[in-house]
Design an enzyme around this catalytic site. Sequence first.
Site, short mmCIF file in Angstrom:
data_model
loop_
_atom_site.label_atom_id
_atom_site.label_comp_id
_atom_site.label_asym_id
_atom_site.label_seq_id
_atom_site.Cartn_x
_atom_site.Cartn_y
_atom_site.Cartn_z
N HIS A 1 0.82 -1.48 -0.12
CA HIS A 1 0.15 0.08 0.07
C HIS A 1 1.08 1.36 -0.10
O HIS A 1 0.42 2.34 -0.40
CB HIS A 1 -0.81 0.48 1.17
CG HIS A 1 -0.27 0.48 2.03
ND1 HIS A 1 0.09 -0.59 3.97
CD2 HIS A 1 0.16 1.42 3.30
CE1 HIS A 1 0.64 0.24 4.42
NE2 HIS A 1 0.69 1.57 4.74
N ASP B 1 0.02 -7.54 1.71
CA ASP B 1 0.25 -6.00 1.35
C ASP B 1 2.06 -5.97 1.56
O ASP B 1 2.37 -5.87 2.83
CB ASP B 1 -0.33 -5.18 2.40
CG ASP B 1 -0.15 -4.00 2.82
OD1 ASP B 1 0.44 -3.33 1.50
OD2 ASP B 1 -0.35 -3.58 3.61
N SER C 1 3.84 2.80 8.54
CA SER C 1 3.59 1.64 6.88
C SER C 1 4.60 1.05 6.39
O SER C 1 6.07 1.99 5.92
CB SER C 1 2.60 1.94 6.35
OG SER C 1 1.98 2.48 6.94
N GLY C 2 4.85 0.25 6.22
CA GLY C 2 6.05 -0.77 5.27
C GLY C 2 7.49 -0.68 6.12
O GLY C 2 8.05 -1.74 5.98
N GLY D 1 2.83 6.75 8.67
CA GLY D 1 4.09 6.95 8.49
C GLY D 1 4.88 5.96 8.75
O GLY D 1 6.32 5.45 8.04
#
Length: 276
Positions: A83, A129, A224-225, A222
């Site tokens: 995402h 994801d 995320s990932g 922020g």
Amino acid sequence: MRFSDQVAHASLSLLACFFRLHLAHGCGKPAYLPNTSRVVGGEDARPHSWPWQVSLQYSRSGTWAHTCGGTLIASNWVLTAAHCISSSRTYRVLLGKQNLVEEEAGSVAVAVEKMIVHEKWNSFLIVNDIALLKLAEHVENSDTIQPACLPDPDALLAQDYPCYITGWGRLWTNGPISDNLQQALLPVVDHETCTKRDWWGSTVRATMVCAGGDGVVSGCNGDSGGPLNCQNAKGWEVHGIVSFGSGLGCNTAKKPTVFTRVSAYNSWITEKMNQN
């Protein structure tokens, strides 16, 4: 099985074996040890104690802006969330960083050569994801840049296993993005608990892992990932990729941060790295 198929199968097996050995050598052992004495609450990370953490940035009006975290898993490969990726954007990664707004010795910026998003990524269900970023050049290991280890395939962590989330995400709901890399203890919530009706219910799949949920600490926009960092006798492994949290706010009781479970995707990671 035809002979050609046997050869192909053997070649893939050897490549997978090499990949595992490559990651097992010199990964997950930071030169600057993380401060793991805190029990609750986020804090500035000890500088360069998470040397696999990267800042994924995109070009915006001639400047670079942080959008997500990521994890260096090989000299030219970064693991992040699907995402986080848009095919219309140009990305780079910053490695060896503690503070995103200051010049720091040993930090490097590397262009992203190729983005590989999971073929079955579903933004509505938020499943699969996961994405890989191939960097335009190899980066050298140093005291401030080092790959994380991957967990064993299908590895599961027990309830309350102590893991740490790291990132430059918002310091609180609708708050500012952090300049300094943050860390917070997020104990694992097992699948049975996380899928209870008053927790995440059926939203959480077996390919995910939950952590936190005390209503005090969680991931935020922020982050995320970025990685869920969990330590064992071999070193630090990245067991999760920050995927989603509660729409009610970043710190919501019984709504732990949900991560893509890396150990569910070992073969996908290996396959894509070998093919590209």
